[in-house]
Write a protein that holds these residues in place. Structure first.
Motif, PDB file in Angstrom:
ATOM      1  N   GLY A  69       0.809  -1.215   0.000  1.00 21.42           N
ATOM      2  CA  GLY A  69       0.000   0.000   0.000  1.00 21.42           C
ATOM      3  C   GLY A  69       0.847   1.272   0.000  1.00 21.42           C
ATOM      4  O   GLY A  69       2.042   1.243  -0.318  1.00 21.42           O
ATOM      5  N   ASP A  70       0.229   2.370   0.406  1.00 19.09           N
ATOM      6  CA  ASP A  70       0.860   3.690   0.382  1.00 19.09           C
ATOM      7  C   ASP A  70       2.072   3.812   1.305  1.00 19.09           C
ATOM      8  O   ASP A  70       2.094   3.237   2.391  1.00 19.09           O
ATOM      9  CB  ASP A  70      -0.160   4.743   0.845  1.00 19.09           C
ATOM     10  CG  ASP A  70      -0.903   5.345  -0.322  1.00 19.09           C
ATOM     11  OD1 ASP A  70      -0.250   5.613  -1.355  1.00 19.09           O
ATOM     12  OD2 ASP A  70      -2.123   5.537  -0.202  1.00 19.09           O
ATOM     13  N   ALA A  71       3.040   4.607   0.877  1.00 25.23           N
ATOM     14  CA  ALA A  71       4.173   4.939   1.739  1.00 25.23           C
ATOM     15  C   ALA A  71       3.657   5.672   2.975  1.00 25.23           C
ATOM     16  O   ALA A  71       2.718   6.465   2.888  1.00 25.23           O
ATOM     17  CB  ALA A  71       5.161   5.824   0.984  1.00 25.23           C
ATOM     18  N   GLY A  72       4.259   5.361   4.123  1.00 21.61           N
ATOM     19  CA  GLY A  72       3.870   6.032   5.348  1.00 21.61           C
ATOM     20  C   GLY A  72       2.882   5.244   6.191  1.00 21.61           C
ATOM     21  O   GLY A  72       2.562   5.636   7.303  1.00 21.61           O
ATOM     22  N   LEU A  73       2.413   4.100   5.670  1.00 24.06           N
ATOM     23  CA  LEU A  73       1.528   3.251   6.463  1.00 24.06           C
ATOM     24  C   LEU A  73       2.345   2.541   7.538  1.00 24.06           C
ATOM     25  O   LEU A  73       3.560   2.392   7.418  1.00 24.06           O
ATOM     26  CB  LEU A  73       0.820   2.216   5.569  1.00 24.06           C
ATOM     27  CG  LEU A  73      -0.303   2.782   4.690  1.00 24.06           C
ATOM     28  CD1 LEU A  73      -0.702   1.766   3.630  1.00 24.06           C
ATOM     29  CD2 LEU A  73      -1.509   3.161   5.539  1.00 24.06           C
ATOM     30  N   ASN A  86       7.230  -0.936  11.624  1.00 22.47           N
ATOM     31  CA  ASN A  86       7.867  -0.466  10.398  1.00 22.47           C
ATOM     32  C   ASN A  86       7.124   0.705   9.790  1.00 22.47           C
ATOM     33  O   ASN A  86       5.944   0.903  10.062  1.00 22.47           O
ATOM     34  CB  ASN A  86       7.826  -1.555   9.318  1.00 22.47           C
ATOM     35  CG  ASN A  86       8.653  -2.773   9.641  1.00 22.47           C
ATOM     36  OD1 ASN A  86       9.674  -3.008   9.036  1.00 22.47           O
ATOM     37  ND2 ASN A  86       8.199  -3.583  10.575  1.00 22.47           N
ATOM     38  N   VAL A  87       7.836   1.442   8.907  1.00 19.69           N
ATOM     39  CA  VAL A  87       7.235   2.465   8.072  1.00 19.69           C
ATOM     40  C   VAL A  87       7.231   1.926   6.646  1.00 19.69           C
ATOM     41  O   VAL A  87       8.286   1.582   6.104  1.00 19.69           O
ATOM     42  CB  VAL A  87       8.069   3.762   8.103  1.00 19.69           C
ATOM     43  CG1 VAL A  87       7.426   4.827   7.208  1.00 19.69           C
ATOM     44  CG2 VAL A  87       8.214   4.269   9.529  1.00 19.69           C
ATOM     45  N   VAL A  88       6.058   1.829   6.037  1.00 21.57           N
ATOM     46  CA  VAL A  88       5.993   1.354   4.649  1.00 21.57           C
ATOM     47  C   VAL A  88       6.603   2.411   3.733  1.00 21.57           C
ATOM     48  O   VAL A  88       6.374   3.604   3.896  1.00 21.57           O
ATOM     49  CB  VAL A  88       4.534   1.066   4.243  1.00 21.57           C
ATOM     50  CG1 VAL A  88       4.431   0.777   2.747  1.00 21.57           C
ATOM     51  CG2 VAL A  88       3.996  -0.117   5.051  1.00 21.57           C
ATOM     52  N   ALA A  89       7.419   1.941   2.748  1.00 21.10           N
ATOM     53  CA  ALA A  89       8.056   2.846   1.792  1.00 21.10           C
ATOM     54  C   ALA A  89       7.732   2.414   0.373  1.00 21.10           C
ATOM     55  O   ALA A  89       7.184   1.335   0.153  1.00 21.10           O
ATOM     56  CB  ALA A  89       9.568   2.867   2.013  1.00 21.10           C
ATOM     57  N   TRP A 147       1.406   6.949   9.479  1.00 16.02           N
ATOM     58  CA  TRP A 147       2.357   7.675  10.322  1.00 16.02           C
ATOM     59  C   TRP A 147       2.189   9.196  10.281  1.00 16.02           C
ATOM     60  O   TRP A 147       2.880   9.917  10.989  1.00 16.02           O
ATOM     61  CB  TRP A 147       3.791   7.338   9.919  1.00 16.02           C
ATOM     62  CG  TRP A 147       4.310   6.048  10.462  1.00 16.02           C
ATOM     63  CD1 TRP A 147       4.562   4.895   9.754  1.00 16.02           C
ATOM     64  CD2 TRP A 147       4.713   5.770  11.814  1.00 16.02           C
ATOM     65  NE1 TRP A 147       5.081   3.921  10.585  1.00 16.02           N
ATOM     66  CE2 TRP A 147       5.191   4.433  11.847  1.00 16.02           C
ATOM     67  CE3 TRP A 147       4.724   6.520  12.995  1.00 16.02           C
ATOM     68  CZ2 TRP A 147       5.669   3.842  13.023  1.00 16.02           C
ATOM     69  CZ3 TRP A 147       5.189   5.922  14.160  1.00 16.02           C
ATOM     70  CH2 TRP A 147       5.654   4.602  14.163  1.00 16.02           C
ATOM     71  N   SER A 148       1.294   9.721   9.451  1.00 13.85           N
ATOM     72  CA  SER A 148       1.082  11.169   9.430  1.00 13.85           C
ATOM     73  C   SER A 148      -0.184  11.552  10.213  1.00 13.85           C
ATOM     74  O   SER A 148      -0.638  12.692  10.139  1.00 13.85           O
ATOM     75  CB  SER A 148       0.964  11.660   7.982  1.00 13.85           C
ATOM     76  OG  SER A 148      -0.190  11.119   7.364  1.00 13.85           O
TER      77      SER A 148
END
Length: 197
Positions: A69-73, A86-89, A147-148
């Motif tokens: 999925g999207d970065a930042g998940l 983790n932070v998805v990138a 994460w935002s």
DNA sequence: CTACTGATGGTCT
DNA sequence: GACCATCAGTAGG
């Protein structure tokens, strides 16, 4: 005070993002109070080419799904008795992730001591991926969070010292990937999980 | 300080 | 049934 970074912060390529995350704050706003910690160590995992990644070979399961999925998940998973985060990138469809391996307490020391136990020294609260999630009160419930967004978010921090790259920790049976220098940490910071000779 | 080891339970084949 | 992106403890230099 502490505000979430913009979603665009997470759009950098995996290795870049792993470096940029060192020095940023993780903020967790709880009813009992606010916990703030500075990231001092990360590791990049770059499926599908990375033997050490859960998403190696585009392996797509209930657990790894979020990485596509999207970065930042937020990608959380269980390791033995611990929760790792983790932070998805990478863009949608590219299953990269950055593991947060160690952080340094900034605010909410009393809560962290309570979470980790009164007998431990401060340095042992957050100097490992399984320890820091307990200290910060992070659970599997955050799988798929972004994460935002509050109450758990990345906030702009500061790089206090130089960082170094080295091989990742704990990935013994991953062939060539064992040697990739995809672990990033602040040199001489006492909260880094371990140093190699 | 390093090195080793047993406990541990979820996930995937 | 195998495999771990770990931790806390202990033993020894």
């Amino acid at each position: 005070m502490y505000e979430p970074v913009d979603k665009s912060f997470f759009e950098a390529p995996g290795l870049e993002l792993a470096k940029q995350l060192v020095g940023q704050y993780i903020v967790h706003e709880l009813p009992e109070g606010r916990i703030v910690a500075r990231i001092v160590e990360t590791e990049a995992y770059q499926g599908p080419e990375d033997r050490a990644a859960h998403s190696f070979g585009n392996r797509r399961t209930k657990r790894t799904e979020i990485m596509f999925g999207d970065a930042g998940l937020v990608y959380t998973y269980q390791m033995h008795t611990h929760t790792l985060i983790n932070v998805v990138a990478g863009p949608v469809g590219t299953p990269h992730a950055i593991l947060i391996r160690a952080v340094e307490p900034v605010e909410g020391h009393a809560l962290m001591r309570e979470n980790r136990g009164p007998k431990l020294k401060e340095v042992d609260w957050t100097n490992g991926p399984g320890k820091l999630t307990v200290a910060l009160g992070i659970t599997m419930d955050y799988y798929g969070h972004h994460w935002s967004h509050k109450p758990l978010f990345i906030s702009k921090g500061e790089r206090l010292g130089p960082i170094e790259a080295g091989p990742r920790v704990g990935i013994g049976n991953s062939g060539e990937a064992v040697h990739y220098p995809w672990r990033f940490y602040e040199i001489d910071n006492p909260f880094v999980s371990k140093y190699r000779k």
